[in-house]
Design a protein around this motif. Structure first.
Motif, PDB file in Angstrom:
ATOM      1  N   LEU A 185     -26.310  21.857 -15.950  1.00  0.00           N
ATOM      2  CA  LEU A 185     -27.788  22.173 -14.853  1.00  0.00           C
ATOM      3  C   LEU A 185     -28.740  21.352 -15.945  1.00  0.00           C
ATOM      4  N   SER A 187     -32.096  19.860 -16.055  1.00  0.00           N
ATOM      5  CA  SER A 187     -33.546  19.761 -15.526  1.00  0.00           C
ATOM      6  C   SER A 187     -34.412  18.722 -16.280  1.00  0.00           C
ATOM      7  N   ILE A 190     -36.518  20.536 -22.121  1.00  0.00           N
ATOM      8  CA  ILE A 190     -36.433  20.118 -23.637  1.00  0.00           C
ATOM      9  C   ILE A 190     -35.067  20.773 -23.577  1.00  0.00           C
ATOM     10  N   ASP A 191     -34.639  21.984 -23.034  1.00  0.00           N
ATOM     11  CA  ASP A 191     -33.451  22.643 -23.453  1.00  0.00           C
ATOM     12  C   ASP A 191     -32.201  22.225 -22.723  1.00  0.00           C
ATOM     13  N   SER A 192     -32.233  21.840 -21.610  1.00  0.00           N
ATOM     14  CA  SER A 192     -30.792  21.498 -21.127  1.00  0.00           C
ATOM     15  C   SER A 192     -30.162  20.260 -21.677  1.00  0.00           C
ATOM     16  N   ARG A 267     -32.624  30.650  -9.035  1.00  0.00           N
ATOM     17  CA  ARG A 267     -31.829  30.720  -9.989  1.00  0.00           C
ATOM     18  C   ARG A 267     -30.242  30.931  -9.532  1.00  0.00           C
ATOM     19  N   GLY A 289     -29.626  25.392 -20.434  1.00  0.00           N
ATOM     20  CA  GLY A 289     -30.374  25.574 -21.410  1.00  0.00           C
ATOM     21  C   GLY A 289     -31.022  26.741 -21.603  1.00  0.00           C
ATOM     22  N   GLN A 294     -37.026  33.391 -23.392  1.00  0.00           N
ATOM     23  CA  GLN A 294     -37.790  32.326 -23.571  1.00  0.00           C
ATOM     24  C   GLN A 294     -39.032  32.576 -22.295  1.00  0.00           C
ATOM     25  N   GLN A 298     -35.306  34.271 -18.403  1.00  0.00           N
ATOM     26  CA  GLN A 298     -34.283  34.396 -19.219  1.00  0.00           C
ATOM     27  C   GLN A 298     -34.361  35.561 -20.088  1.00  0.00           C
TER      28      GLN A 298
HETATM   29  P1  ATP Z   1     -35.274  23.263 -19.592  1.00  0.00           P
HETATM   30  O1  ATP Z   1     -36.065  23.115 -20.767  1.00  0.00           O
HETATM   31  O2  ATP Z   1     -33.815  23.066 -19.787  1.00  0.00           O
HETATM   32  O3  ATP Z   1     -35.786  22.872 -18.314  1.00  0.00           O
HETATM   33  P2  ATP Z   1     -36.501  25.819 -19.221  1.00  0.00           P
HETATM   34  O4  ATP Z   1     -37.007  26.630 -20.458  1.00  0.00           O
HETATM   35  O5  ATP Z   1     -37.673  25.088 -18.302  1.00  0.00           O
HETATM   36  O6  ATP Z   1     -35.476  24.883 -19.613  1.00  0.00           O
HETATM   37  P3  ATP Z   1     -35.907  27.202 -16.769  1.00  0.00           P
HETATM   38  O7  ATP Z   1     -36.767  26.537 -16.091  1.00  0.00           O
HETATM   39  O8  ATP Z   1     -35.862  28.818 -16.711  1.00  0.00           O
HETATM   40  O9  ATP Z   1     -35.790  26.904 -18.514  1.00  0.00           O
HETATM   41  O10 ATP Z   1     -34.385  26.786 -16.512  1.00  0.00           O
HETATM   42  C1  ATP Z   1     -33.267  27.337 -17.286  1.00  0.00           C
HETATM   43  C2  ATP Z   1     -31.971  26.447 -16.995  1.00  0.00           C
HETATM   44  O11 ATP Z   1     -31.875  26.514 -15.682  1.00  0.00           O
HETATM   45  C3  ATP Z   1     -32.353  25.025 -17.667  1.00  0.00           C
HETATM   46  O12 ATP Z   1     -32.123  24.889 -19.014  1.00  0.00           O
HETATM   47  C4  ATP Z   1     -31.430  24.363 -16.807  1.00  0.00           C
HETATM   48  O13 ATP Z   1     -30.026  24.335 -17.343  1.00  0.00           O
HETATM   49  C5  ATP Z   1     -31.312  25.059 -15.534  1.00  0.00           C
HETATM   50  N1  ATP Z   1     -32.378  24.614 -14.780  1.00  0.00           N
HETATM   51  C6  ATP Z   1     -33.547  24.658 -14.601  1.00  0.00           C
HETATM   52  N2  ATP Z   1     -34.180  24.093 -13.422  1.00  0.00           N
HETATM   53  C7  ATP Z   1     -33.345  23.065 -13.047  1.00  0.00           C
HETATM   54  C8  ATP Z   1     -33.359  21.811 -12.271  1.00  0.00           C
HETATM   55  N3  ATP Z   1     -34.229  21.647 -11.287  1.00  0.00           N
HETATM   56  N4  ATP Z   1     -32.248  21.333 -12.000  1.00  0.00           N
HETATM   57  C9  ATP Z   1     -31.098  21.637 -12.731  1.00  0.00           C
HETATM   58  N5  ATP Z   1     -30.986  22.737 -13.684  1.00  0.00           N
HETATM   59  C10 ATP Z   1     -32.174  23.301 -13.687  1.00  0.00           C
END
Ligand code: ATP
Ligand code: MG
Length: 392
Positions: A185, A187, A190-192, A267, A289, A294, A298
């Motif tokens: 997944l 986004s 930074i994390d994914s 989610r 991610g 966080q 999460q």
């Molecule tokens: P990231 O830095 O990876 O965006 P985040 O700290 O913003 O993470 P969240 O927005 O809660 O955290 O998202 C948690 C995880 O859900 C993300 O790491 C990603 O794997 C998935 N995710 C969130 N938003 C999307 C999106 N628009 N499309 C695909 N995956 C998403």
């Protein structure tokens, strides 16, 4: 000076009778990585060693950078390879090698010879002694230190003779293509991308899903995710990026569900859709991610609720990392600068002021029923209208 690299690999050396599968995958990935450079290379496997030998001019730094993206490699040794034309010829080559590799000769060294071919007329000890002496004669500023040398000169007597003295660290891990496929997944955060990198490092092929919410999220936000997928693909190899139009589902949730539960319910739908797309293409797991605590979505309670809709294993490789540790990794792998570009994210648009941090699964499930009259249709449409982008 160098026309070849000797590639050292770690863990894959110990995989018993499947070893050749790992070596073949590594050879494929090395070829793939070097193809993106200006040089032309022959990549060969010989007695538990892999060599990448240039058959054209090439840019040394560019080739090293490419090899550093290949999981499975633990060391990249620029090597001088010669035919065996007797010890004097070998000594001449070694002296020339030292001369050009180390312009300043004020350092200590040690010779470490190994014979894979036992019919060589000198044994390893004799080669060490004699070569050490010749080097000291040629360069009196040098000194020998057998315990802690600055430079360890390796001489390997095989069919050809390998001479090398530097080992550039590779990324480690397992070659991609040896462990099945997972759905990341992805986004724009930074994390994914870091999570994707970490799973690919264990040999897993990646596919990715991005949830796009036009017109609330822009084309630029989508482009940023494509750019991130390209950066991850440098390591993982080609990625199919599924761009899901998530707007109608988000609007339905926004209209029908309590606002403090929006993120959790959203989610859950992301996970369901990613899993559905993953099943269609043979993925064996999902990757996110997420990192405990966080953000509100999460916490352990939130992860419990999100996870509940998945039947596939969900891998969260950064689960125990602090944000700074994830940032450090993203800088190291080169995704950070792209991740911090400021574009809106579909999660941030519909967020509540005070999201639940301890969602109760029973209540979430109950409130999700508010979507019963429309969600099946919306879900089906989201899957059917998914845009698939091939990222090389
Ligand atoms: P990231 O830095 O990876 O965006 P985040 O700290 O913003 O993470 P969240 O927005 O809660 O955290 O998202 C948690 C995880 O859900 C993300 O790491 C990603 O794997 C998935 N995710 C969130 N938003 C999307 C999106 N628009 N499309 C695909 N995956 C998403
Ligand atoms: Mg995010």
């Amino acid at each position: 000076m160098y026309k070849a690299f000797l590639i050292k690999y770690g863990e894959i050396g110990v995989k018993g009778k499947n070893r050749y599968l790992f070596e073949d995958a590594l050879v494929r990935q090395i070829r793939y990585a070097l193809k993106k450079t200006d040089g032309e290379f022959e990549v060969t496997k010989e007695n538990g060693r892999i060599y990448a030998t240039a058959v054209s001019d090439f840019d040394f730094d560019e080739a090293v950078e490419a090899l550093k993206t290949v999981f499975g490699i633990i060391g990249i040794c620029p090597v001088v390879q010669i035919e065996d034309n007797g010890f004097d010829d070998l000594a001449d080559t070694v002296i020339k090698y030292f001369d050009s590799a180390y312009p300043d000769k004020h350092f200590s060294f040690k010779v470490n010879a190994r014979r894979a071919r036992k019919n060589y007329p000198m044994d390893s000890m004799e080669i060490n002694m004699e070569m050490g002496g010749r080097l000291l004669d040629a360069f009196p500023e040098l000194s020998v230190d057998v315990h802690n040398p600055d430079v360890l000169l390796q001489i390997e007597i095989r069919n050809k003779i390998n001479i090398y003295s530097t080992e550039i660290p590779g990324p480690g891990g397992m070659p991609v293509g040896t462990a099945g496929k997972a759905m990341l997944l992805l986004s724009g955060g930074i994390d994914s991308p870091v999570a994707g990198y970490m799973v690919a490092k264990r040999g897993v092929e990646l596919e990715a899903t991005y949830f796009h919410a036009p017109p609330y999220t822009s084309e630029r936000a989508k482009q940023k995710v494509i750019d991130l997928a390209k950066l991850v693909a440098k390591y993982s190899g080609p990625i199919t990026l599924n761009v899901v139009n998530f707007t109608d589902i988000q609007l339905a949730i926004y209209e029908k569900c309590p606002h403090d539960e929006l993120t959790i319910i959203m989610r859950r739908y992301m996970m369901r859709i990613a899993e559905e797309l993953g099943k269609e293409s043979g993925c064996l797991g999902l990757v996110t991610g997420e990192s405990i605590g966080q953000v509100a979505s999460q916490t352990m309670h939130s992860l419990y609720c999100t996870n509940e809709v998945c039947t596939m294993p969900v891998f969260r490789p950064v689960i125990g990392f602090d944000k700074q540790e994830i940032i450090d990794l993203s800088e190291k792998i080169g995704t950070y600068e792209t991740s911090i570009q400021p574009f809106e994210d579909c999660c941030t648009i519909f967020v509540a002021k005070h999201p639940v941090t301890k969602p109760n699964l029973n209540i979430i499930q109950r409130d999700e029923h508010n979507l019963d009259d429309c969600i099946d249709e919306l879900f089906k449409t989201a899957i059917e209208t998914t845009e698939k982008i091939r990222i090389e």
